[in-house]
Design an enzyme around this catalytic site. Sequence first.
Site: not given
Length: 414
Positions: A17, A106, A375
């Site tokens: 980002h 993650h 996704d």
Amino acid sequence: MSTFGHAFRVTTYGESHCSSVGCIVDGCPPGMELTEADIQPQLTRRRPGQSALTTPRDEKDRVMIQSGTEFGITLGTPIGLMVKNEDHRPKDYGGSTMDMYPRPSHADYTYQEKYGVRASSGGGRSSARETIARVAAGAIAEKYLSLAHSVEIVAFVSSVGSEHLFPPTPIHPSASTNPVFLSMIDKITRADVDGHLPVRCPNEEASARMKKIIEEVRDRKDSIGGTVTCVIRNVPVGLGEPCFDKLEAKLAHAMLSIPATKSFEIGSGFGGCEIPGSIHNDAFISTVPIQPSQSGVEASAAQVNGSQKTNGIASRIPRLRTKTNNSGGVQGGISNGAHIYFRVGFKPPATIGQAQNTVDFSGKEGVLEAKGRHDPCVVPRAVPIVEAMASLVLMDAVAVQESRQSMRGMLQRR
């Protein structure tokens, strides 16, 4: 580190980002025609928002060449590439439980432990957004490989969840012995692959089954993994640097550096472990007809060396080829001229919409409810990323080998 390659080097930058992502490409030969139009098609294939099966993040991923070319020709100097993040939303991650909890599977926790700080929005540097730079650099490498050696690189989705294009069977535990698979990789094109969107599995029935799985997990706010198979055709003989930079080792390094990858196999892979050597061995056959006057020890140097000039670039024409290709085009870490093919495994995306019981960074139990756009399955968009990394590996290997051959040639001319 953020640099890949030796003679052809790519250094990437950017987070999920931030304002832009991009790279510096060093080692591109001068004199090659290159514009954004050569790079954009692969970025468009990778970009988000392609279908209802991908993240809805609306990015055009327009590449801009910042340096290294003039009037559409490479200068031999570093090529700077930049892609702006136009639809980044760091606020999606602020003030939510995602600030407090490391996402299961993650990189939040490991980045925090390693650096003592982390990007709180998206995956930061571990986000697949970083692969934009790889794809852009790979397009440059691929153009050179195509022009200089007619190399063709095509990847496609070979499985999603438990649905496989070529499921292992007792007769064919590895696709390397399946004549249908071998025929497919002999001629498959990117047009064939993209003709089966949104999944990019080049078989209508298998693609429909895979699409159904992705839709089901998406509707459950869940995710699923899969595999991507890649074939590289017209590979020059002699690429790869034993012992530690063997060609398959470099390919494995490249593929396992892609976010969400968990496995790599080349040639017969794990299925080949179930085949006896009498079947697995790739028998050699001759490709150079021996003339009567050149039989035995009188064979010409051209036949022995198998060398010629193609487009002014030294190439190796194999004197021998293999009847089968369980080796996947690489033997002893060196390309043998046969098709190189391999498969890469991608895990289910870690960020899902379901609430998950976990602990925060201090160890206190709680519930993570992830937000953002993600996704449900990454493999359809991973196809051009796999192709790009294959391009970078081959380009670097070609540059090293061409340097060696050039230096050898200078000695022979004295």
